[in-house]
Design an enzyme around this catalytic site. Sequence first.
Site, mmCIF file in Angstrom:
data_model
loop_
_atom_site.group_PDB
_atom_site.id
_atom_site.type_symbol
_atom_site.label_atom_id
_atom_site.label_comp_id
_atom_site.label_asym_id
_atom_site.label_seq_id
_atom_site.Cartn_x
_atom_site.Cartn_y
_atom_site.Cartn_z
ATOM 1 N N GLY A 183 0.832 -1.201 0.000
ATOM 2 C CA GLY A 183 0.000 0.000 0.000
ATOM 3 C C GLY A 183 0.860 1.241 0.000
ATOM 4 N N GLN A 198 2.906 10.049 1.100
ATOM 5 C CA GLN A 198 4.202 9.356 1.207
ATOM 6 C C GLN A 198 5.150 9.716 0.072
ATOM 7 O OE1 GLN A 198 2.277 5.307 2.050
ATOM 8 N NE2 GLN A 198 4.195 5.193 3.188
ATOM 9 N N CYS A 252 5.826 -0.025 7.264
ATOM 10 C CA CYS A 252 5.450 1.140 6.466
ATOM 11 C C CYS A 252 6.633 1.518 5.591
ATOM 12 C CB CYS A 252 5.093 2.296 7.398
ATOM 13 S SG CYS A 252 4.605 3.791 6.533
ATOM 14 N N LEU A 253 6.357 1.841 4.308
ATOM 15 C CA LEU A 253 7.440 2.210 3.400
ATOM 16 C C LEU A 253 8.116 3.510 3.840
ATOM 17 C CD1 LEU A 253 5.849 1.286 -0.054
ATOM 18 C CD2 LEU A 253 7.526 -0.016 1.284
ATOM 19 N N HIS A 290 -4.569 1.460 7.439
ATOM 20 C CA HIS A 290 -3.223 2.037 7.550
ATOM 21 C C HIS A 290 -3.050 3.164 6.518
ATOM 22 C CE1 HIS A 290 1.354 1.367 7.885
ATOM 23 N NE2 HIS A 290 1.231 2.185 6.852
ATOM 24 N N GLU A 291 -3.501 2.923 5.281
ATOM 25 C CA GLU A 291 -3.323 3.929 4.214
ATOM 26 C C GLU A 291 -4.240 5.128 4.419
ATOM 27 O OE1 GLU A 291 -0.743 3.646 2.549
ATOM 28 O OE2 GLU A 291 -0.375 1.550 3.032
ATOM 29 N N HIS A 344 -2.736 7.488 6.736
ATOM 30 C CA HIS A 344 -1.742 8.370 6.098
ATOM 31 C C HIS A 344 -2.412 9.636 5.553
ATOM 32 C CE1 HIS A 344 2.135 6.398 6.116
ATOM 33 N NE2 HIS A 344 1.639 5.262 5.650
HETATM 34 ZN ZN ZN Z 1 2.518 3.396 5.739
#
Ligand code: ZN
Length: 173
Positions: free
Chosen positions: A46, A51, A95-96, A137-138, A141
């Site tokens: 995701g 991000q 998380c990226l 989670h997304e 963000h």
């Molecule tokens: Zn994340």
Amino acid sequence: MTIRPILIHPDPRLKKVADPVAEITPELQRLSDDMLETMYDAPGIGLAGPQIGAMQQILVMDCIKDEDEEPRPMVLVNPKITWSSEDLSTYEEGCLSIPEQFADVERPAEVDVEWLGLDGAGHQERFTGLWATCVQHEIDHLNGKLFIDYLKPLKRQMITRKMQKLKRERARG
Ligand code: ZN
């Protein structure tokens, strides 16, 4: 399609609420292509607009991990959770924007989400399992929230310090 640099925590853009998208434009289509390319390349399941510094309510995801299964790239614009189950489930999240750090987070096990598709139409779906965790989670963000915000302050500070160190090392090259 272009792979975009992913912002690493701490970054003020990861703490901001993203703006709602007013209409589906060719630029938004290109942004979503770049986001999917960036997510698959990472690799991740995701990615949300903020991000990569795109402060718009857009996220991409694909939680198909089995290589024998067809990929399912999804693009959700202006997503809203309209229902959450009372049942909770715990996943070890990563998380990226917080590379190589993982922690258990408890969230509703199932959620109903409404969003605008790239086709300009409204969509809704009930997400379960990993998909439910990922979409929550997304969406977090898009509201300036990270998974480490669910952790105890000490653990959160420890991870933040590691990320500050990582960013210093990367800046030095
Ligand atoms: Zn994340």
